[in-house]
Write an enzyme that holds these catalytic residues in place. Structure first.
Site, PDB file in Angstrom:
ATOM      1  N   ASP A 114       0.849  -1.192   0.000  1.00  0.00           N
ATOM      2  CA  ASP A 114       0.000   0.000   0.000  1.00  0.00           C
ATOM      3  C   ASP A 114       0.889   1.247   0.000  1.00  0.00           C
ATOM      4  OD1 ASP A 114      -2.425   1.410   0.192  1.00  0.00           O
ATOM      5  OD2 ASP A 114      -2.367   1.418   2.390  1.00  0.00           O
ATOM      6  N   HIS A 115       0.587   2.184  -0.868  1.00  0.00           N
ATOM      7  CA  HIS A 115       1.320   3.457  -0.928  1.00  0.00           C
ATOM      8  C   HIS A 115       2.835   3.309  -1.072  1.00  0.00           C
ATOM      9  CE1 HIS A 115      -2.093   6.132  -0.443  1.00  0.00           C
ATOM     10  NE2 HIS A 115      -2.572   5.266   0.428  1.00  0.00           N
ATOM     11  N   ASP A 153       2.196   5.189  -5.493  1.00  0.00           N
ATOM     12  CA  ASP A 153       1.472   6.438  -5.267  1.00  0.00           C
ATOM     13  C   ASP A 153       2.348   7.603  -5.707  1.00  0.00           C
ATOM     14  OD1 ASP A 153       0.147   8.639  -4.477  1.00  0.00           O
ATOM     15  OD2 ASP A 153      -0.038   8.082  -2.357  1.00  0.00           O
ATOM     16  N   GLU A 160      -2.560   5.965  -8.671  1.00  0.00           N
ATOM     17  CA  GLU A 160      -3.505   6.967  -8.160  1.00  0.00           C
ATOM     18  C   GLU A 160      -3.523   8.196  -9.043  1.00  0.00           C
ATOM     19  OE1 GLU A 160      -3.478   7.509  -3.887  1.00  0.00           O
ATOM     20  OE2 GLU A 160      -3.840   9.667  -4.083  1.00  0.00           O
ATOM     21  N   HIS A 164      -7.781  10.181   4.244  1.00  0.00           N
ATOM     22  CA  HIS A 164      -7.084   9.210   5.101  1.00  0.00           C
ATOM     23  C   HIS A 164      -7.137   9.633   6.574  1.00  0.00           C
ATOM     24  CE1 HIS A 164      -4.564   8.018   1.411  1.00  0.00           C
ATOM     25  NE2 HIS A 164      -5.147   6.913   1.800  1.00  0.00           N
ATOM     26  N   ASN A 166     -10.119   0.432   1.210  1.00  0.00           N
ATOM     27  CA  ASN A 166      -8.965   0.395   2.113  1.00  0.00           C
ATOM     28  C   ASN A 166      -9.384   0.804   3.520  1.00  0.00           C
ATOM     29  OD1 ASN A 166      -7.597  -0.038  -0.248  1.00  0.00           O
ATOM     30  ND2 ASN A 166      -6.172   1.667  -0.019  1.00  0.00           N
TER      31      ASN A 166
END
Ligand code: 13P
Length: 281
Positions: free
Chosen positions: A82-83, A104, A134, A177, A227
């Site tokens: 993730d990211h 990202d 993204e 987020h 997410n």
């Protein structure tokens, strides 16, 4: 069941209109809670690990343990970075056996976002791994990046998808987020236009802060991956505090962490039911 790519889990999800939870895991207690719940509910699931979590729990042992646990599970499981923020981090994830990576590059100018995402697609596809990119910027704090947020321009979507060759698209349409309250208001009209611009599965980041009925409206409009991170952290920590204060003399870590794992399992169960992935494995 085998470890699978995110594409294998998410393409059917978008086609059939349900969502799959991508749960941010920071240690093996989290992984146990997520996998046991997904197995109990016959649901596909994504274990998401940020570079920060991999640094904390180990880039070698943590993914290796997750892979072994996923292979023993009776539902499809994807191990997702993730990211990811650089080709170096993506390389580490590919070496560690992740089956999906996110790059990202959304904070970069569009041309640079496309170039870096394209580069990661080439690296990951050569290893049989799927890629999330993204377009637009999701607001709030994620890893070390703080963003005010830039909503995704639906008209830019086809060009971004075509130029990068990515498999899964994270779009910005109002979620943030690390929200403290579950009260985000989504721009569902914008989401509809994004979904009309691509058949790719779409990702709702910042899932902790979105009311459940709104998440369901987003799934009905093309979101296939949701997410969830902050809510799990809060659940784990809140329960741990309660356990510690209820049992101040207890020193057995298993007895202190067990209730947190159970509470995490409940939080995951609730979301799998809301997302509609129960019995889809
Ligand atoms: P939350 O921590 O707000 O649930 O967001 C998770 C996320 O989007 C991870 O990429």
């Amino acid at each position: 069941m085998a470890l699978v790519t995110s594409k294998e889990i998410l393409v059917p999800a978008r086609q059939k209109g349900y969502g799959v939870g991508a749960f941010n895991c920071v240690n093996l207690e989290y992984v146990r809670a997520v996998l046991d719940t997904a197995v109990a509910l016959h649901s596909p699931v994504i274990i998401a690990v940020t570079p920060g979590a991999a640094k904390y729990s180990g880039w070698v042992g943590f993914p290796a343990a997750i892979r072994a646990m996923a292979q023993a599970a009776s539902v499809p499981v994807c191990l997702h970075l993730d990211h990811g923020s650089s080709t170096e981090e993506v390389e580490k994830a590919l070496r560690a056996g992740f089956t999906s990576v996110m790059i990202d590059a959304s904070h970069l100018p569009l041309g640079e976002n496309i170039a870096l995402t394209r580069r990661v697609v080439e690296m990951a596809h050569a290893a049989g791994v799927s890629v999330e990119g993204e377009l637009g910027e999701i607001g709030g704090q994620e890893e070390h990046v703080e963003s005010a947020g830039v909503l995704t321009d639906p008209e830019a979507v086809p060009g971004f998808v075509e130029a990068t060759g990515l498999d899964v698209l994270a779009a910005s349409f109002g979620s943030v987020h690390q929200k403290a309250a579950r009260d985000a208001v989504l721009d569902l009209e914008r989401l509809e236009r994004i979904a009309r611009a691509t058949f790719l599965p779409l990702v709702l980041h910042g899932g902790s802060g979105v009311p459940f009925p709104t998440v369901q409206q987003a799934i009905a409009r093309g979101v296939a991956k949701i997410n969830v991170g902050t809510e799990l952290q809060r659940t784990f920590t809140r329960t741990l505090r309660e356990t510690l204060s209820a049992h101040p003399a207890e020193w057995d870590v298993r007895k202190l962490l067990g209730p947190s794992v159970k509470a995490l399992g409940q939080a995951v169960r609730e979301r799998l039911e809301v997302f509609g992935s129960v019995d889809q494995a």
